[in-house]
Design an enzyme around this catalytic site. Sequence first.
Site, PDB file in Angstrom:
ATOM      1  N   LEU A   1      21.716   8.642 -10.023  1.00  0.00           N
ATOM      2  CA  LEU A   1      20.840   8.080 -11.047  1.00  0.00           C
ATOM      3  C   LEU A   1      19.839   7.165 -10.354  1.00  0.00           C
ATOM      4  O   LEU A   1      20.204   6.412  -9.444  1.00  0.00           O
ATOM      5  CB  LEU A   1      21.643   7.266 -12.069  1.00  0.00           C
ATOM      6  CG  LEU A   1      22.323   8.001 -13.218  1.00  0.00           C
ATOM      7  CD1 LEU A   1      23.101   7.016 -14.076  1.00  0.00           C
ATOM      8  CD2 LEU A   1      21.321   8.759 -14.077  1.00  0.00           C
ATOM      9  N   ASP A   2      18.572   7.205 -10.777  1.00  0.00           N
ATOM     10  CA  ASP A   2      17.582   6.286 -10.242  1.00  0.00           C
ATOM     11  C   ASP A   2      18.001   4.846 -10.533  1.00  0.00           C
ATOM     12  O   ASP A   2      18.711   4.594 -11.524  1.00  0.00           O
ATOM     13  CB  ASP A   2      16.216   6.538 -10.879  1.00  0.00           C
ATOM     14  CG  ASP A   2      15.582   7.846 -10.423  1.00  0.00           C
ATOM     15  OD1 ASP A   2      15.961   8.343  -9.344  1.00  0.00           O
ATOM     16  OD2 ASP A   2      14.713   8.375 -11.156  1.00  0.00           O
ATOM     17  N   PRO A   3      17.580   3.881  -9.721  1.00  0.00           N
ATOM     18  CA  PRO A   3      17.965   2.483  -9.953  1.00  0.00           C
ATOM     19  C   PRO A   3      17.668   1.989 -11.371  1.00  0.00           C
ATOM     20  O   PRO A   3      18.482   1.260 -11.955  1.00  0.00           O
ATOM     21  CB  PRO A   3      17.131   1.723  -8.913  1.00  0.00           C
ATOM     22  CG  PRO A   3      16.992   2.690  -7.786  1.00  0.00           C
ATOM     23  CD  PRO A   3      16.825   4.038  -8.449  1.00  0.00           C
TER      24      PRO A   3
ATOM     25  N   ALA B   1      17.615   3.693 -14.087  1.00  0.00           N
ATOM     26  CA  ALA B   1      18.349   4.452 -15.107  1.00  0.00           C
ATOM     27  C   ALA B   1      19.718   3.838 -15.382  1.00  0.00           C
ATOM     28  O   ALA B   1      20.296   3.143 -14.539  1.00  0.00           O
ATOM     29  CB  ALA B   1      18.514   5.898 -14.669  1.00  0.00           C
TER      30      ALA B   1
END
Length: 301
Positions: A46-48, A50
């Site tokens: 997951l992107d930071p 998100a």
Amino acid sequence: MARKKKGRDISGWLVIDKPAGPTSTAVVNKVKWALNANKAGHAGTLDPAATGVLAVALGEATKTVPYITDALKAYEFTVRLGQATNTDDAEGEVIAESGLRPSDAGIAEALHGFVGEVMQVPPKFSAVKVDGERAYALARGGEDVTLEARPLWVESLLLTDRPDADHAVLEMVCGKGGYVRSIARDLGHKLGCHGHVLSLRRVWSGPFEAAAGVTLDRVEALARTPELDALLLPVEAGLCDIPEVRATEAGAVRLRNGNPGMVIASGLDYGAECWASFDGKPLAVGDYRGGELHPARVFNL
């Protein structure tokens, strides 16, 4: 002589409800420390910025990670209409703007073109490798990154809310390798108004749900305690999408040694992928062939 790994031989899944901010790797490291585990990994970055499901596998559960990575996942995200950014999310710089705002019906109609087997170009600021380098590293260095389109299965993509003219809330169920940022970018392009992801939450991933996840604050509060151990899900939680067969006593001995072993099964086709258990514990994953499981992965539990 091989060096002994630090930490405990502990196996299972801990489903984290990731907050915005930390990287997926930072979350895994926190969980690994809190459980004093010698081995850990996650099933899907997951992107930071998100939030939501980040399934962390410990010990022997890491052997089941591919089954969660390949499973369907659901995302809820908000698209900011009227603006494109260089990162396709709110972290980047605005590179184009438009005063056009589509109707709800226009958005819903456009979404039909993103369902099924689609070809998707990843964001330039992504972890995709280009000639051995991460695309985001090249993009940050000012290089003009060109990425190849790749297939993505989108099970469903729906407009669930329209708070105002500038924002649309969508829910997507998709397969492995999907970039929500690309969906927002391409939707904005198709609507003629630009778009980027404002917020993103992974609602579920395979069998794991954010609503049942553990917060990082709770992980820290329960670190190195039996209470945290008790929150672990079993290794086989990562195998829910493939059938279970039961090994015979003699078959269990052979499977533990990595050899084909006799199993009790019904209704399976020759060559079907399945997993074998004995005395309530998973033994191996492999192919079913004429009454035997031919193991591809063996669990040391």
